[in-house]
Each structure stands twice: as structure tokens, then as C-alpha cells.
Design a protein around this motif. Structure first.
Motif, PDB file in Angstrom:
ATOM      1  N   ILE A   1       1.130  -0.962  -0.061  1.00  9.58           N
ATOM      2  CA  ILE A   1       0.056  -0.112  -0.226  1.00  9.58           C
ATOM      3  C   ILE A   1       0.917   1.122  -0.410  1.00  9.58           C
ATOM      4  CG2 ILE A   1      -1.807   1.181   1.110  1.00  9.58           C
ATOM      5  CD1 ILE A   1      -3.088  -1.389   2.581  1.00  9.58           C
ATOM      6  N   ILE A   2       1.809   1.098   1.116  1.00 12.88           N
ATOM      7  CA  ILE A   2       2.564   2.441   1.110  1.00 12.88           C
ATOM      8  C   ILE A   2       4.711   2.367   0.156  1.00 12.88           C
ATOM      9  CG2 ILE A   2       1.393   3.349   2.834  1.00 12.88           C
ATOM     10  CD1 ILE A   2       3.210   2.350   4.479  1.00 12.88           C
ATOM     11  N   GLY A   3       3.935   1.710  -0.076  1.00  9.26           N
ATOM     12  CA  GLY A   3       5.651   1.029  -0.492  1.00  9.26           C
ATOM     13  C   GLY A   3       6.491   0.630   0.539  1.00  9.26           C
ATOM     14  N   GLN A   4       7.919   1.972   0.750  1.00  8.28           N
ATOM     15  CA  GLN A   4       9.252   1.754   1.179  1.00  8.28           C
ATOM     16  C   GLN A   4       8.902   2.474   2.565  1.00  8.28           C
ATOM     17  OE1 GLN A   4      12.245   1.048  -0.396  1.00  8.28           O
ATOM     18  NE2 GLN A   4      12.588  -0.642   0.053  1.00  8.28           N
ATOM     19  N   TYR A   5       7.601   3.252   2.825  1.00  6.24           N
ATOM     20  CA  TYR A   5       7.253   4.810   3.519  1.00  6.24           C
ATOM     21  C   TYR A   5       7.593   4.381   4.593  1.00  6.24           C
ATOM     22  CZ  TYR A   5       5.490   9.533   4.145  1.00  6.24           C
ATOM     23  OH  TYR A   5       4.939  11.076   4.975  1.00  6.24           O
ATOM     24  N   ASN A   6       7.805   3.637   4.981  1.00  9.71           N
ATOM     25  CA  ASN A   6       7.574   3.336   6.738  1.00  9.71           C
ATOM     26  C   ASN A   6       9.022   2.550   7.313  1.00  9.71           C
ATOM     27  OD1 ASN A   6       6.570   3.652   9.643  1.00  9.71           O
ATOM     28  ND2 ASN A   6       5.523   2.749   9.652  1.00  9.71           N
TER      29      ASN A   6
ATOM     30  N   LEU B   1       6.877  16.319  11.156  1.00 11.74           N
ATOM     31  CA  LEU B   1       6.964  15.812  10.020  1.00 11.74           C
ATOM     32  C   LEU B   1       7.985  16.174   9.494  1.00 11.74           C
ATOM     33  CD1 LEU B   1       3.538  18.343   8.704  1.00 11.74           C
ATOM     34  CD2 LEU B   1       3.406  16.192   8.476  1.00 11.74           C
ATOM     35  N   GLN B   2       8.708  15.079   9.533  1.00 11.74           N
ATOM     36  CA  GLN B   2       9.823  15.199   9.260  1.00 11.74           C
ATOM     37  C   GLN B   2       9.856  14.602   7.658  1.00 11.74           C
ATOM     38  OE1 GLN B   2      11.192  12.778  12.052  1.00 11.74           O
ATOM     39  NE2 GLN B   2      12.717  11.460   9.802  1.00 11.74           N
ATOM     40  N   PRO B   3      10.646  15.074   6.347  1.00 13.86           N
ATOM     41  CA  PRO B   3      10.945  15.071   5.240  1.00 13.86           C
ATOM     42  C   PRO B   3      11.041  13.430   5.484  1.00 13.86           C
ATOM     43  CG  PRO B   3      12.231  16.810   5.698  1.00 13.86           C
ATOM     44  CD  PRO B   3      11.712  16.474   7.310  1.00 13.86           C
ATOM     45  N   VAL B   4      10.637  12.967   3.544  1.00 10.74           N
ATOM     46  CA  VAL B   4      11.022  12.076   3.609  1.00 10.74           C
ATOM     47  C   VAL B   4      10.913  11.584   2.240  1.00 10.74           C
ATOM     48  CG1 VAL B   4       9.668   9.668   3.758  1.00 10.74           C
ATOM     49  CG2 VAL B   4       9.119  10.997   5.934  1.00 10.74           C
ATOM     50  N   SER B   5      11.753  11.192   1.868  1.00 10.94           N
ATOM     51  CA  SER B   5      12.356  11.816   0.332  1.00 10.94           C
ATOM     52  C   SER B   5      11.106  10.511  -0.240  1.00 10.94           C
ATOM     53  CB  SER B   5      14.383  10.916  -0.074  1.00 10.94           C
ATOM     54  OG  SER B   5      13.750  10.524  -0.657  1.00 10.94           O
ATOM     55  N   VAL B   6      10.596  11.245  -1.759  1.00 12.91           N
ATOM     56  CA  VAL B   6      10.128  10.804  -2.643  1.00 12.91           C
ATOM     57  C   VAL B   6      10.498   9.552  -3.451  1.00 12.91           C
ATOM     58  CG1 VAL B   6       9.330  12.678  -3.199  1.00 12.91           C
ATOM     59  CG2 VAL B   6      10.740  11.782  -4.316  1.00 12.91           C
ATOM     60  N   ILE B   7      11.748   8.476  -2.952  1.00 13.88           N
ATOM     61  CA  ILE B   7      12.498   7.009  -3.428  1.00 13.88           C
ATOM     62  C   ILE B   7      12.023   6.618  -2.346  1.00 13.88           C
ATOM     63  CG2 ILE B   7      14.212   7.976  -4.364  1.00 13.88           C
ATOM     64  CD1 ILE B   7      15.768   7.359  -2.114  1.00 13.88           C
ATOM     65  N   PHE B   8      11.133   6.984  -1.286  1.00 12.64           N
ATOM     66  CA  PHE B   8      10.549   5.485  -0.602  1.00 12.64           C
ATOM     67  C   PHE B   8       9.400   5.692  -0.612  1.00 12.64           C
ATOM     68  CE2 PHE B   8      14.222   4.809   1.763  1.00 12.64           C
ATOM     69  CZ  PHE B   8      14.905   6.253   1.662  1.00 12.64           C
ATOM     70  N   TRP B   9       8.753   6.440  -1.290  1.00 11.42           N
ATOM     71  CA  TRP B   9       7.213   6.392  -1.410  1.00 11.42           C
ATOM     72  C   TRP B   9       6.648   5.231  -2.609  1.00 11.42           C
ATOM     73  CZ3 TRP B   9       4.593  12.279  -2.811  1.00 11.42           C
ATOM     74  CH2 TRP B   9       5.098  12.782  -1.459  1.00 11.42           C
ATOM     75  N   GLY B  10       5.927   4.304  -2.498  1.00  9.70           N
ATOM     76  CA  GLY B  10       5.429   3.252  -3.334  1.00  9.70           C
ATOM     77  C   GLY B  10       3.899   2.644  -3.571  1.00  9.70           C
ATOM     78  N   GLY B  11       4.077   1.801  -3.231  1.00  7.01           N
ATOM     79  CA  GLY B  11       2.939   0.894  -3.561  1.00  7.01           C
ATOM     80  C   GLY B  11       1.462   1.753  -3.987  1.00  7.01           C
ATOM     81  N   ILE B  12       0.776   0.768  -3.517  1.00  5.85           N
ATOM     82  CA  ILE B  12      -0.747   1.921  -4.476  1.00  5.85           C
ATOM     83  C   ILE B  12      -0.873   2.895  -4.548  1.00  5.85           C
ATOM     84  CG2 ILE B  12      -2.299   1.097  -2.841  1.00  5.85           C
ATOM     85  CD1 ILE B  12      -2.925   0.273  -6.484  1.00  5.85           C
ATOM     86  N   MET B  13      -0.414   3.421  -2.940  1.00  9.41           N
ATOM     87  CA  MET B  13      -0.680   4.983  -2.795  1.00  9.41           C
ATOM     88  C   MET B  13       0.329   5.860  -3.991  1.00  9.41           C
ATOM     89  SD  MET B  13       1.253   6.592   0.155  1.00  9.41           S
ATOM     90  CE  MET B  13       2.815   6.392   0.387  1.00  9.41           C
ATOM     91  N   LEU B  14       0.739   5.328  -4.161  1.00  8.56           N
ATOM     92  CA  LEU B  14       1.891   6.086  -5.228  1.00  8.56           C
ATOM     93  C   LEU B  14       1.403   5.973  -7.204  1.00  8.56           C
ATOM     94  CD1 LEU B  14       4.892   7.645  -5.815  1.00  8.56           C
ATOM     95  CD2 LEU B  14       5.082   5.214  -7.574  1.00  8.56           C
TER      96      LEU B  14
END
Lengths: 416, 401, 252
Positions: free
Chosen positions: A75-80, A198-211
Motif C-alpha cells: 500500500i505505501i511502499g517503503q514509506y515506513n 512532519l520530518q521530510p521523507v524522500s520521494v524515493i521511499f514512496w511506493g505501493g498503490i498509494m503511489l
């Protein structure tokens, strides 16, 4: 005497048994000729065999644990993961985004007054809340996650009441708030440097169906106005503008999206000064939008061509200036006429978001594939994983076609 | 009128109120905006290439590529040049596209006809097929087929059908014609082309005679017979004159300790998965196009044709099909183009198509030049399809009157 | 704005001087000169292709004349958007094919222009629209879509839509040609009522009965010129030109 028998109506008889009911329909439909009967028997045998083996495999042999092992990453890739969000649990941020979406859906339900919107709103909130009860251990899926998922139901109610009891209950407000919700979600996910939680999370970690969903929404939203501009430019009498639009449209339609995506990785950074902040997500969004707007332009052009010129004449004769004629009369009708191709284009766009693997982004397909590759013990279960993926996409795209059919009905396409 | 205003007027009307001036100014402004954007983009790239010392130019084309290409229809060795490797990759894409288009059309027409069947079960089954394959992304479908193919047993334990067909996880191996005598092979191919033309000529002569005089003739049978006999005679003659028959059938045989198949033609697993995926996906779109086309021919047409005595098949061939074709061909051609573009996903499952090879090339050659080359290649393919589409449109327009 | 102030009389609401128009090489209007007075009802007739439709469409700039002058209510028709907009506000047109906006309800069809162009508040526009619908006889159709109405009803909505801009002149381009015979009467009734209440009208029609009753003047167009004009009595009783006699004999 004579008149009596003439004016007496002949009795109304029921049809013979073989013409009605299930047997009758089967006779008319399936067995009305030797060829048809043979085909029916053959088809029934084939379907029965397929169902037997297929269901057997699904229920007995298939091992679906691969899906639960992959779990939230779909769902969220490697966001977490630790590298993305050191020291904190960032899962609440995509969940907050989902809550915003449900809220806006609640508003839309009230504004639209029921029907399709109500069903979609209830479905989204319901499925999200149902996820709260997934049979994971609390260590894997904590109480905070479950509570935030359940919160979708009250969020829906809040949105609905907002639309009903305040002045925000109009279509324009809903549209404005949808865009705001999207932007807010982006900000939430990206984070703001210096703000606690709200620390920044780089977009390379965004993923999954959310992306996939975010790229699709941005692409659809932006390709619409750009496509309209291109369609109008293509119809212009100024040869230079027309030629430029044609070149743009034909170039973006003639090259595969995947080629454009991986070219953008190299070319877009070259076009901007070296210290300009940009990332793969932005590049992907830009390319997907431009690609989709080329197709959209052709669809809208077809719609404009199919219009009766008398409409625009009547509007101009009434004194409406050219741009108002286009905005209120020509464009609404043109778009109404080409809703099926436009929705088809949206569906394609959503499916095409799976191509971002080529620039290293982990959308839901790529994260599944990478998982299989990295965990060879699950190689035998790859089929299950991809069938599940197919089903997930199918649900979304079938939903889009369903909404489009209802929208067409509501607008009376083909009747007026 | 004050002098300043006079300069700002056109045809006696101030330009901001002149109907023509407004139209032209807005379009010119948009044109300038677009030109500026495009120029900015390309100029910046040009500058960046200079400043950041990024390699460019086409000199690399004569260098050796030094990288293997997985599957190739033309002979290829790692010591071949970049340019040749590019050509090999392009042929990979083209061959897959041609085969894919042929198979997808056949399957698509079949499913489309089923969809229109009056048999409820068959129509619904076709509907399920179409709705499923249309709505799932091609990439997911490709991975699915790929993993199915991977799950086939390895070479030594693979399936063997009648000692000729081998199915295993390296691919499918089938008997295939191989050239025995190159000169004779070429000669025979040319003769075969001539034979086909002559057969067609015989067929049209006979059809015309049938139309004029009414005497029945099996024009098709005669045409085929002519072509076949010329071809057979040429084959015999060339075999006697040369070194044996121009083509022989090469059989796949397991060789060596690992049982690798050599001989015949082996379609590698990646290619099989790609073909199945592309064909099933595109066929679902083609089925809908066929359905729309046939349904666009009004029912009155079929009724009238049956009423004058044409059989169902004859109606289909002479009345429904030619009219449906008009509505079917343009979107069909754009689906063919889509299939060609979709073949670019091949890299995900290991088939060396143009995009995949080009991407690998960018690691050792100037990326910008490679981009220009692939854009040119794909645009050439898409322009070819557009041209065919335009030719068809023009053809039906002149015949429509 | 105005060409020659001295020669304009305030009751001359449309003045055409030597108007020419070409479609490519085809000379469709060959020097039309005429004046139309306030409150006058003019019926235009003639064979097809004679330029009648083109002529009335030049009056509200749906077609552009290439030579000559057209002055409507004191405003000259030029390329000036200010003039064109002003003229279009005062000239209403009803088309043969109705040209209602199919995606809007009848009420919105009528109120769209007053709201957007005359900047009327919505409530006021709706009241006006209901009055007009009563005047043309179909107030109950306000919330329907045009496709749900019969041809005659649609044309009456088109008339109401044109009247909503409170024009000084109404143009009719063969308003009943696309209607079934039963519906022609209801539209002609509305037009008759408009004529008796003093509206300046130019009507292209072949309904000669209507012309005889209502027209102050009739004009026959043929091959781009006004072949003959006069009162209905003059035209029907004593046509001067051969072409007029021929045409009348074909349609009566």
C-alpha cells in the motif's frame, strides 16, 4: 347476432409452456440450432473444467501468505522503513491522507444527493474500516493503525455533515476542497523540514498503490486542462500554433510511455539549473501528464468536431462572447459526447502508472516483483501475488467504467 | 480620431476591439508562449551538455558494443558495432510486433464474434474475457505469464511432443526451415513470389469471365493450383540443379550433457511470455472494435440481404463485412501501433527489445544521442502506421461516393 | 459610431446601403439597399440559394458583409467588437433548426444570456423567463430538457430565449420549415402576437397566409438582389416581375 360475435373480444390465452420461463429462454437462446446446441454443450464443459481446476487451485493448492507477508508495503511502499523515517512511525501520514479523501467523498455524497457517489463513498470508507480488522498480530499492525483506519467512518460522517449543515455544500466548494485535500496529502507525505512529527521523507521511499493513485489523480487532473488547450490550439487558424500542437501531440503519441519516462530521467535534470530541487516523482508526474494530455487533446478535438455549428451560432447571436460560448456551450457538449474515450484514457493512465518502475520507483507492481526476486522462497507463489494484483487493479478500473456509465446516464448522453 | 489612436487602429477600429485583431493576437501570443517554452527546454539541455561535459555525438556507433543481446533474429556477436546492435534490437521489436499483430487480430476477431453470438453463455464468456484483460495493466499480465513460463520444468525434464516439439523453461523449440543452399533458396523465393502473382492473375481473369458470361469457374481453386504448381516445379528443378532442396527442415535435438536444444527454432521463455501477454491484451481491445464495427452496420442491411436470398455466410462476406470494415480499420490500426509500443515493456521480463537494449547502451554511450535514435525509430514506426491508416481512409473515401 | 448623422431618421431601425457579400467566388448578395422602420413586419421570400438567409444573418454579424453599410439602431456594423456586441444585444434570431442548448434545461436555456451578458441577477432572470414562457404558452415545460419537447414547443422556447434579451428587432430564418403541420400553427400564433404588439420583425417564410395577415411589407429575393417589394396586396394582387409571378404560382 353478427355484431355480437364481432364485438366479442377473442380470449387472451397464455403462451405455451415451451416458450416461457427458464426452459423457454434456454430453448430460444442456447439450443435453437444444432450448431448452437453443440457450442453450448462444449462451452459448459470447458467452463466447468476451468472452474473445477481453478477453484481447486485457489482454495486448496494456492498459498496466499505471500500477500500478507508483503502486507502494508503493497500500500505505501517503503514509506515506513527505518531509512525513510528514522526513529518515528510515519505510517499515520498516509492514513491521514486517506482520512482527507474520505472526508471529501462524504461532502461529494451530500452534494450529489446519493446514487453512484454515495456508493463509492460508503465503499471506500467501509473497506478502509474493514482493514482495521485484518488478522495480524498487534505487534505487526498496531492499535494506532487500526484506530486510524476505523476513523474513516466518522470522517465520512464529518464530510457529509459539513456539506449539509454549512455553506460549503456546493459542487464548487467540493471541487476546491478536493484539490486542497490532494495538496495537503502531498505536503503531509513530503513533510516539512523543522516541523515536529512532519520530518521530510524522500520521494524515493514512496511506493505501493498509494503511489499509483497519486500519480493517476495528478495526471488526470492536469491532463484535462492541458488537453483542452492543445485541442483548441490544434484547431487554431494560425499555422504555426497548429503545427506546434500537431508535432507535440504526434510525438507524445508515437513514442512508448516507458521510453519517455526513462528519457526524462536524463533530460529533465539537464533542462533545469543544477541546483534546482527536483525528484523522480515530479519527473514521472510531468511526463505522465504530458503523455496523457496528447491523447486527451485528440479525444476533445473529436468531440468538438462532432458538434452542430448551430449551437455556437445561437450563443454568439445571443451576445455571448467567444470564450464564454466555448466555456458554457461548446466544451461541455463536446466532452459529453466523448465521455467513453475520455474515461478509457483515464483507465489507461491508471494502468500506465505501473510503468514507473523504469525510473526506480516502487509502485505496487514493482514492489511485488522485487519482493519475489529478493525472497526466492516465494518464487512458487508468484502466480498468487500477481493474480491478486490483477484483481486489485481490476476493482479500480471496473469502478471507473461503472462511474462513467452512470455519469453518461445522468447527463443523458445519447438521449438528448 | 486622435493620432495615437489612429496608429493603434486597424480598418478604422482600435485593435483591442477589432474582431480580427483579437483572434490573431491571442493565437500569436499562444504561439509565442509555446515556442519560448520549447526553445527554453532545448537550449538549456544544449547548454548543460556543454557545461557539464556530458558526452554527445554519434561517433560511438562504430565502436564495438561488447554486450550480449539475449535473443536476436539476426546474427549477432558481442564484437559487432553499436549501430548493428541497435539494428538487431529494432528487428527484435519489429518481428514481435508483426507476429503479435497477426495473432492478436485472429484472437480478437474470434472473441469479438463470440461476444455477438446469440448463445448467452458464449457471449457472456467473451464479455468476461474482454473485461478482465482490458482492465488489468499489461505489465502485471506479462509478469504473470513470465512466472508461469519460469515454472515449466528445466530442459532435461521438459515436455516432448512426438520427438519434434520441446517445451521447457528455456522456451519452446520447434522444427524450422533452414537454408541449405543460399543461392537456390533466394532464387526459389523469387520464383515463389512470381508464382503467387501469376496465381492471382489467373484468379482475377477467371472471376471477370465468370461475371461477364455467367459460366461458373472455381477461380480460387485455379489460382491456388497455378501458384502451387509453379512453386513445386521450381522446387524440383532447383533441387536437381543444385545441392539438394533449397530449404530443409531442421529438427531440434538435445545435445550434450545438459541436453541443450540445438537446431530448429527456439522461442525463448521471455519471448513466449511477451507474445502471450501482448496478444491476449490487445485481442481484448480488438474484440470490442470488431463488435462496434459489426454493430454499426444497421440491422436493416442484414435483413434485406437475407430477404433476397443470401445465405448467412454470404451476407456476412458481401454485405456486413465490407461495411463494418470501414468502422473497424482505423481503430484497429491504432491498436496495432499500441501493440508495437507496448512491446517496449519487454525489458521487464528479459526480452531484448529496442527500449531495453537502448537503456543498456546508455551506460556506455552518450545518452542524448541514443535518445534521439530511439525517438526516431519509434516515430518512424508510428508514422508508418499513420500512413497506412491514411491510405486506407483515402481508399474508402473514393470508393464511397 | 454612426456614418452620417443627418440622414438617419430615428424610426429607421435597420439601414442597408449597397450590401455585397461573396462566398469565395460566389457573389451571394449583390447590392442590397433597404430600410426597415421600427415596428415594421417584413416577410422575405424567394427561391433557395437566393441569399435571403445570408442577408438576415449579416444583420447580426453571423455572416460578414464585404462591401456596403449596415446600420442597426444607429450603430454601424463594423469589425468593432463593441458595435457587434451592442447590435447582438438588440437583435434576436430564431433558427430553422431551433439550436437550443441540449445540455441545459429550458429555464437555463432562456436565462443563460441575460445572466451572462446583461448581468441580470438570477432571480430576476428566472422571473423574466417564466413570463416569457407564459407568453409563448408553455410555462409548464420550464424544468425539462429540450429533447423532451416536441418541435413546436422547442421553437417556442427558442423564441422565448431570443426575447429574454429584450431585443428591438427579431429575425426569423424559416422558423416553421422543420416542423410538422400540426405544430406550425402554434408557432405562427406566437409570431402573430409579437407582430401585433409592435415588435420589428424580419421573417423568412413561405407561409403565405401568415404573410398576408401580418406583414407590412414583403420582399422577394432572387439571385442576390431584392427583385420586388411591396405590401402583401401589391405582391399577391399585382406582381410586377415574371420571376415573382412564377415563384408565387409554385407555392400558392
Amino acid at each position: 347476432m353478427l355484431t355480437d360475435s364481432n364485438t366479442m373480444a377473442s380470449p387472451v390465452l397464455p403462451p405455451p409452456r415451451s416458450e416461457t420461463g427458464v426452459v423457454g429462454r434456454m430453448r430460444a437462446n442456447l439450443f435453437n440450432s444444432r450448431f448452437n446446441s453443440a457450442m453450448t454443450v462444449l462451452a459448459v464443459i470447458v467452463i466447468a473444467l476451468a472452474l473445477w481446476f481453478g477453484l481447486g487451485w485457489i482454495l486448496v493448492d494456492a498459498d496466499w501468505t505471500v500477500i500478507s507477508t508483503l502486507g502494508g508495503r503493497m500500500i505505501i511502499g517503503q514509506y515506513n522503513i527505518e531509512a525513510a523515517c528514522p526513529g518515528q512511525n510515519c505510517f499515520w501520514r498516509p492514513q491521514a491522507g486517506l482520512l482527507l479523501v474520505t472526508l471529501v467523498l462524504g461532502m461529494a455524497w451530500q452534494v450529489a444527493g446519493g446514487g453512484v457517489t454515495k456508493r463509492i463513498a460508503l465503499a471506500v470508507a467501509g473497506v478502509a474500516a474493514a482493514f482495521a480488522f485484518l488478522p495480524y498480530a498487534f505487534s505487526q499492525m498496531g492499535l494506532d493503525v487500526r484506530l486510524l483506519l476505523l476513523a474513516n467512518l466518522p470522517a465520512l460522517a464529518v464530510g457529509w455533515s459539513l456539506a449539509r449543515y454549512t455553506k460549503l455544500g456546493t459542487a464548487s466548494w467540493t471541487a476546491i476542497l478536493s484539490v486542497t485535500a490532494f495538496v495537503l496529502t502531498l505536503v503531509l507525505l513530503r513533510g516539512i523540514p523543522g516541523v515536529p512529527f512532519l520530518q521530510p521523507v524522500s520521494v524515493i521511499f514512496w511506493g505501493g498503490i498509494m503511489l499509483n493513485l497519486m500519480l493517476a489523480v495528478a495526471g488526470i487532473g492536469l491532463s484535462f486542462p492541458i488537453g483542452i488547450a492543445l485541442a483548441l490550439g490544434r484547431r487554431s487558424e494560425l499555422q504555426v500554433l497548429k503545427l506546434l500542437c500537431i508535432v507535440f501531440i504526434e510525438t507524445f503519441r508515437g513514442v512508448p510511455l516507458i521510453t519517455l519516462l526513462f528519457m526524462s530521467q536524463v533530460l529533465v535534470p539537464l533542462a533545469f539549473p543544477e541546483d534546482f530541487p527536483q525528484n523522480s516523482l515530479m519527473r514521472a508526474a510531468i511526463v505522465i501528464t504530458l503523455f496523457s494530455s496528447a491523447y486527451m487533446a485528440e479525444n476533445i478535438r473529436g468531440g468538438l468536431q462532432s458538434l452542430h455549428p448551430g449551437q455556437a451560432e445561437a450563443a454568439r447571436a445571443l451576445g455571448l462572447p467567444g470564450w464564454q460560448t466555448m466555456l458554457f456551450i461548446s466544451l461541455p457538449q463536446a466532452i459529453r459526447n466523448v465521455i467513453p474515450p475520455i474515461v478509457g484514457q483515464f483507465i489507461s493512465l491508471f494502468k500506465d502508472t505501473s510503468l514507473v518502475y523504469i525510473i526506480g520507483m516502487l509502485d505496487v507492481v514493482e514492489i511485488s516483483r522485487a519482493f519475489i526476486q529478493g525472497n526466492p522462497e516465494f518464487l512458487a507463489n508468484a502466480k498468487e501475488l500477481f493474480i491478486f494484483l490483477a484483481l486489485v487493479f481490476w476493482v479500480f478500473t471496473y469502478g471507473m467504467s461503472y462511474v462513467s456509465r452512470r455519469v453518461e446516464q445522468h447527463l443523458g448522453v445519447g438521449e438528448r | 480620431m486622435p493620432t495615437l489612436l489612429r496608429y493603434l487602429s486597424y480598418q478604422g477600429v482600435p485593435i483591442w476591439r477589432n474582431v480580427y485583431a483579437i483572434q490573431w493576437v491571442s493565437q500569436i501570443a499562444s504561439g509565442i508562449l509555446v515556442v519560448v517554452l520549447v526553445a527554453w527546454f532545448f537550449v538549456n539541455i544544449g547548454n548543460a551538455i556543454q557545461e557539464r561535459d556530458i558526452p554527445y555525438g554519434f561517433g560511438f556507433l562504430s565502436r564495438e558494443y561488447q554486450t550480449p543481446i539475449g535473443q536476436h533474429f539476426l546474427d549477432y556477436k558481442s564484437s559487432d558495432t553499436f549501430l548493428y546492435a541497435f539494428v538487431v534490437a529494432a528487428t527484435n521489436t519489429i518481428v514481435i510486433s508483426i507476429i503479435g499483430v497477426a495473432l492478436a487480430t485472429a484472437l480478437g476477431i474470434f472473441v469479438g464474434v463470440c461476444r455477438m453470438s446469440s448463445n448467452w453463455i458464449i457471449a457472456k464468456a467473451a464479455l468476461v474475457y474482454i473485461e478482465f484483460f482490458r482492465n488489468v495493466p499489461l505489465l502485471v499480465q506479462l509478469f504473470f505469464w513470465f512466472y508461469i513460463v519460469l515454472a515449466l520444468p528445466p530442459v532435461r525434464e521438459g515436455y516432448v511432443i512426438s520427438q519434434r516439439f520441446y517445451i521447457n523453461n528455456a522456451g519452446i523449440s520447434v522444427p524450422w526451415p533452414a537454408v541449405n543452399d543460399a543461392g537456390m533458396a533466394v532464387t526459389w523465393l523469387l520464383t515463389a513470389a512470381v508464382a503467387v502473382v501469376l496465381g492471382w492473375a489467373v484468379h482475377s481473369r477467371l472471376t471477370r469471365r465468370e461475371r461477364n458470361t455467367g459460366t461458373p469457374s472455381n477461380s480460387q481453386a485455379w489460382g491456388i493450383a497455378t501458384a502451387a504448381s509453379i512453386g513445386a516445379v521450381a522446387w524440383l528443378a532447383l533441387s536437381v540443379a543444385g545441392d539438394g532442396s533449397p530449404f530443409v527442415i531442421s529438427q531440434p535435438e538435445p545435445q550434450g550433457t545438459f541436453g541443450r536444444i540445438s537446431g530448429g527454432f527456439t522461442a525463448p521463455g521471455g519471448m513466449i511470455a511477451l507474445l502471450i501477454g501482448l496478444v491476449t491484451y490487445t485481442a481484448s481491445f480488438i474484440a470490442e472494435i470488431v463488435r462496434a464495427g459489426v454493430q454499426s452496420v444497421g440491422r436493416g442491411q442484414t435483413e434485406a440481404a437475407r430477404a433476397v436470398g443470401l445465405s448467412a455466410l454470404s451476407t456476412l462476406r458481401n454485405v456486413t463485412f465490407p461495411q463494418a470494415l470501414r468502422v473497424i480499420v482505423p481503430p484497429m490500426i491504432s491498436q496495432y501501433l499500441n501493440l508495437t509500443k507496448n512491446s517496449s515493456l519487454a525489458g521487464a521480463i528479459g526480452y531484448s527489445d529496442l527500449t531495453n537494449v537502448a537503456k543498456t547502451m546508455t551506460q556506455t554511450a552518450p545518452a542524448v544521442s541514443i535518445f534521439i535514435m530511439i525517438m526516431a525509430a519509434y516515430l518512424a514506426m508510428s508514422l508508418t502506421f499513420s500512413l497506412i491508416g491514411n491510405l486506407y481512409n483515402r481508399h474508402i473515401r473514393f470508393n464511397a461516393s | 459610431m454612426v456614418a452620417n448623422e443627418e440622414t438617419i431618421r430615428t424610426d429607421e431601425i435597420i439601414i442597408c446601403r449597397d450590401v455585397h457579400k461573396w462566398y469565395g467566388n460566389f457573389h451571394v448578395l449583390r447590392g442590397i439597399s433597404t430600410t426597415i422602420k421600427r415596428g415594421e413586419v417584413v416577410v422575405v421570400f424567394g427561391p433557395s440559394g437566393s441569399g435571403k438567409s445570408t442577408f438576415i444573418r449579416t444583420i447580426n454579424r453571423l455572416e460578414e458583409h464585404q462591401r456596403g453599410e449596415i446600420i442597426v439602431d444607429g450603430i454601424e456594423l463594423t469589425n468593432d467588437t463593441r458595435n457587434i456586441d451592442a447590435i447582438r444585444r438588440d437583435v434576436g434570431i430564431v433558427f430553422q433548426s431551433f439550436n437550443l442548448f441540449p445540455h441545459l434545461k429550458v429555464m437555463s436555456n432562456i436565462t443563460l444570456a441575460p445572466i451572462k451578458v446583461r448581468k441580470l441577477p438570477a432571480k430576476q432572470a428566472e422571473t423574466l423567463a417564466m413570463e416569457l414562457l407564459e407568453r409563448v404558452g408553455i410555462p409548464e415545460q420550464a424544468e425539462k430538457y429540450p429533447a423532451e419537447l416536441s418541435g413546436g414547443q422547442q421553437q417556442r422556447v427558442a423564441i422565448a430565449r431570443a426575447l429574454a434579451m429584450q431585443p428591438k428587432i427579431m429575425l426569423f430564418d424559416e422558423p416553421t420549415s422543420a416542423l410538422d403541420p400540426e405544430m406550425i400553427k402554434e408557432v405562427l400564433d406566437v409570431m402573430r402576437e409579437m407582430a401585433t404588439s409592435g415588435m420589428t420583425m424580419i421573417v423568412i417564410t413561405h407561409e403565405m397566409g401568415f404573410a398576408r395577415e401580418v406583414a407590412d411589407r414583403m420582399m422577394m429575393f432572387d439571385e442576390g438582389i431584392i427583385m420586388e417589394e411591396g405590401t402583401p396586396d401589391q405582391i399577391f394582387g399585382n406582381p410586377q416581375h415574371e420571376r415573382t409571378k412564377l415563384f408565387l404560382s409554385q407555392i400558392i
